[in-house]
Design an enzyme around this catalytic site. Structure first.
Site, PDB file in Angstrom:
ATOM      1  N   HIS A   1       0.885  -1.212  -0.098  1.00 13.81           N
ATOM      2  CA  HIS A   1       0.137   0.088   0.043  1.00 13.81           C
ATOM      3  C   HIS A   1       0.884   1.269   0.008  1.00 13.81           C
ATOM      4  O   HIS A   1       0.787   2.174  -0.719  1.00 13.81           O
ATOM      5  CB  HIS A   1      -1.044  -0.132   1.227  1.00 13.81           C
TER       6      HIS A   1
ATOM      7  N   GLU B   1       1.437   5.848  12.946  1.00 13.14           N
ATOM      8  CA  GLU B   1       0.221   5.746  13.388  1.00 13.14           C
ATOM      9  C   GLU B   1       0.219   4.162  13.702  1.00 13.14           C
ATOM     10  O   GLU B   1      -0.510   3.972  14.852  1.00 13.14           O
ATOM     11  CB  GLU B   1      -0.726   5.814  12.313  1.00 13.14           C
ATOM     12  N   ASP B   2       0.808   3.230  13.150  1.00 13.02           N
ATOM     13  CA  ASP B   2       0.572   1.737  13.503  1.00 13.02           C
ATOM     14  C   ASP B   2       1.619   1.067  14.242  1.00 13.02           C
ATOM     15  O   ASP B   2       1.656   0.242  14.891  1.00 13.02           O
ATOM     16  CB  ASP B   2       0.592   0.983  12.066  1.00 13.02           C
TER      17      ASP B   2
ATOM     18  N   ASP C   1      -3.223   8.259  -1.238  1.00 17.26           N
ATOM     19  CA  ASP C   1      -3.503   7.364  -0.251  1.00 17.26           C
ATOM     20  C   ASP C   1      -4.970   6.829  -0.345  1.00 17.26           C
ATOM     21  O   ASP C   1      -5.263   5.567  -0.380  1.00 17.26           O
ATOM     22  CB  ASP C   1      -3.227   7.969   1.123  1.00 17.26           C
TER      23      ASP C   1
END
Length: 764
Positions: free
Chosen positions: A100, A128-129, A191
């Site tokens: 991605h 974020e992850d 995105d």
């Protein structure tokens, strides 16, 4: 970037290694977690597919075509860090999650964005992850990349009252980051595009929600920035996700129509080509199709079947220079008859997003209309890539193109709206208003052109000129003629605004203004005005209550008052005053708290002499209101009621409603009195009984006007025996002024009775 669901990390599970092309420095035998991450942000366990290989070749090849070797090396380094951070995460489709960020970076490379943008695209989900902090990003890739990634990261670590508030706050963070650097939104749009292309893997409810969000926010932003190709694709992908059956039906109809209409288009192209050759114009002709979403929207809006939509197919002419555009237009109109009213010159007056082209619709073979777009190749490039075709974030303001200036102005307006808006949901509401795809073009008296959303009014125009012009607007002229302030503007209107330094925005304006700037400025002014007036009133109420406890407010230490305000839960002393003025806190309770803090005579709180009444001067604005149930006037005996959140409401002492409420909640009632010189106009209602005769109403109205009172409303009841009862809502200065009105009316011999009414309800 994942959308708006929180990302939860599952338990680790060992799995066979999977080779990833382009990766270096990793251990090929190291196990990967089987955490699969969907486009909607959920991570789950999925089996490994050894055949899925992720390649960096496409990105590096695209980047190498315009970046230096050193920049390409930095992009590869960002890839390696991102791949390591997303180790073991998979998408719902089963692809490694790193696919991605690579796809997002490839889209950005297609726009020829710089190395920092490609690096941020690769890293946009890392903070974020994966628990990577902003400081770590700064140390590894520099402050610019870290700022871009931070602007793209959601606010997952903050608690919000609702999903809508969390979503709105994340949008606000992203849009404000975009206002500082437009690359943030370009990466975010890339995105979103890739997530929409791969949306089929998530469940239907999420597909519909994400598609609605795309139609609501992201597609309009793409349009506003001039990214036309991206805008069309986002619309069609959202349409497919929201209405898959209708999407498939229209796709089949469009495919069938291509064959049916191919012959007609061929004849049109041959005829146009001959006309262009005669005029010596070189043009590249490209046939185009209307976007499926646009076809569906037109069918739904105008209640048409697919066969009735005549402009499904069109032709675009690309020429070498600006004069050729108009020569080509002449050739078209020589070959086919133009349809009146369907010609638009977006070259002379570009759209808000910088789009330039000539549009004309002609009657083609078999009587079917055919739309032509005529533009230069440079205009075509701008129409496809919009602001991405210009280095807006690198240019100095002096060297901006027209598109850059307009975009820069819009981005700055987002910051202005943010400064005037406290709530994130309200901020997003204002921004949505500004994302209208259509615009009207109007002129100032000096001939300067201004673009406003369709449906904009004279108030919107006033605020577009300057905030003070909007706040002080009292009247407007359109094309030299006075018009109401709610008048909607049309293309070509010349607007003149009349201002008054003593004027204020009217809350009723919020019912018809159309731009986010207008809404935010009006709300900010009203909120600030009410706060200031409430704080002044609250200070007077607290000083009165302190005086009742024999405490001189002027002698109190400021630090003591600030501490008491914080102890009471207020952010500052002014906030405490405002809460007291709005009736959210009771002044006697706050005064007693201050007395206890001072350790001043424990018995002082028990001894409470009757305080002096609050004096009303008529200049308190919204902090003090006259109750509509009895409409008190200066000179009436009055009493005040502190209603929570509404400030001080004034009642006449003989008001039945006031008597009943005072028995229930006596603590919220205080004594008030009118000042010696009260300013302003106050409403009252009078009832006049008169013998019905021709011109009776006119004579009564003339007498009221002669007494210098304003008539707000009038109603009339017919009664038997030729007697009429008239009720007038008037604006007067005080009881003495009302008495002059009565004396003036009694000069009429046919007036039999005059009464001042107590309540609005009795006035019908």
């Amino acid at each position: 970037m994942k959308h708006d669901d929180s990302v939860t990390t599952p338990k680790r599970r060992a799995a066979p290694a999977r080779p990833v092309a382009g990766q270096s420095g990793g251990n090929p035998r190291s196990p990967r977690r089987q955490a699969a991450s969907s486009p909607d942000g959920e991570v789950f366990v999925a089996p490994v597919d050894e055949r899925r290989i992720v390649s960096l070749a496409g990105l590096t090849q695209a980047a190498a075509s315009y970046l230096t070797e050193a920049d390409v090396k930095r992009v590869r380094e960002a890839y390696r860090f991102s791949d390591s951070s997303h180790l073991g995460q998979f998408r719902t489709s089963g692809e490694p999650y790193i696919s991605h960020p690579i796809a997002v970076a490839e889209i950005c490379a297609g726009w020829r964005l710089d190395a920092e943008s490609l690096m941020a695209a690769l890293l946009h989900d890392v903070m974020e992850d994966s628990g990577v902090g902003k400081q770590q990003m700064v140390e590894r890739f520099g402050p610019l990349v870290a700022e871009l990634v931070d602007g793209l990261s959601k606010l997952d670590k903050v608690e919000f009252a609702s999903r809508e508030q969390a979503q709105a706050e994340s949008f606000r963070k992203m849009l404000l980051a975009m206002a500082r650097d437009v690359r943030v939104i370009l990466i975010k749009l890339a995105d979103r595009l890739h997530n929409m292309r791969t949306l089929g893997a998530v469940e239907r409810s999420k597909q519909r929600r994400i598609a609605a969000e795309t139609l609501d926010i992201y597609a309009p932003i793409a349009n506003r920035l001039g990214l036309n190709d991206l805008y069309r694709e986002l619309l069609d992908l959202s349409f497919r996700a929201q209405n898959p059956f209708r999407y498939r039906t229209l796709t089949r109809a469009l495919t069938a129509a291509r064959g049916v209409r191919r012959e007609g288009l061929g004849r049109v192209l041959d005829s146009v080509n001959k006309s262009l050759l005669k005029m010596g114009v070189k043009a590249e002709m490209v046939s185009r199709e209307k976007a499926l979403w646009s076809i569906y929207s037109k069918m739904r809006e105008k209640q048409l079947s697919f066969s009735q939509v005549m402009d499904v197919f069109g032709i675009r002419l690309l020429v070498d220079d600006l004069p050729s555009c108009y020569l080509a237009l002449g050739a078209l109109h020589q070959s086919f008859k133009p349809i009146p009213g369907r010609f638009k010159d977006y070259i002379a007056i570009p759209k808000v997003n910088g789009y330039q082209s000539l549009h004309t619709t002609v009657v083609g073979p078999y009587g079917t209309p055919v739309e032509f777009q005529v533009r230069t190749r440079e205009m075509n490039q701008l129409a496809e890539t919009g602001v991405a075709a210009h280095w807006l974030y690198k240019a100095d303001e002096e060297s901006f193109t027209d598109l850059q200036k307009r975009t820069h102005q819009w981005l700055k307006s987002l910051l202005d709206i943010q400064h005037k808006t406290g709530d994130s949901i309200e901020f997003i509401e204002h921004v949505k208003v500004d994302l209208f795809p259509d615009a009207v073009y109007v002129f100032t008296p000096k001939g300067h052109i201004r673009a406003l959303p369709r449906g904009a009014t004279t108030i919107d125009f006033a605020y577009s000129v300057h905030t003070d012009v909007g706040n002080q607007c009292v009247a407007a002229k359109v094309n030299g003629q006075p018009v109401p302030l709610r008048t909607e503007l049309q293309n070509g209107d010349v607007i003149e605004i009349v201002t008054d330094a003593d004027s204020r925005p009217n809350p009723a304006w919020l019912g018809f203004v159309s731009t986010g700037k207008s809404r935010s400025e009006i709300r900010h002014f009203l909120r600030t005005m009410k706060y200031g007036e409430s704080a002044d009133l609250g200070k007077r109420l607290l000083e009165q209550s302190l005086a009742a406890l024999r405490i001189d407010a002027g002698s109190l230490d400021g630090a003591l008052l600030e501490k008491n305000a914080r102890d009471a839960g207020a952010k500052s002393l002014d906030d405490l005053y405002a809460d007291v003025g709005l009736g959210r806190r009771l002044a006697p309770v706050v005064a007693r708290s201050i007395a206890l803090e001072m350790s001043a005579r424990p018995a002082a709180a028990a001894f409470t002499p009757r305080p002096m009444p609050i004096t009303i001067h008529g200049t308190e604005g919204t902090a003090i209101q006259c109750s509509p149930c009895c409409l008190p006037l200066p000179g009436d005996s009055v009493v005040g009621h502190l209603r929570g959140g509404h400030g001080l409401v004034i009642h006449r002492t003989e008001c039945d409603s006031a008597r009943r409420q005072r028995q229930k909640d006596a603590e919220r009632w205080i004594d008030v009195d009118w000042g010696d010189e009260v300013r302003g106009l106050f409403r009252t209602i009078i009832e006049v009984q008169i013998r019905e005769d021709r011109g009776a109403l006119a004579r009564v109205a003339a007498e009221i006007a002669a007494s210098e009172a304003n008539i707000v409303t009038v109603s009339m009841d017919d009664e038997p025996d030729q007697v009429a009862t008239m009720r007038f809502t008037l604006q007067v200065h005080d009881r003495q002024h009302l008495a002059r009105v009565f004396r003036q009316l009694r000069k009429q011999t046919d007036v039999s009775r005059i009464t001042r009414l107590m309540a609005v309800a009795r006035a019908g």
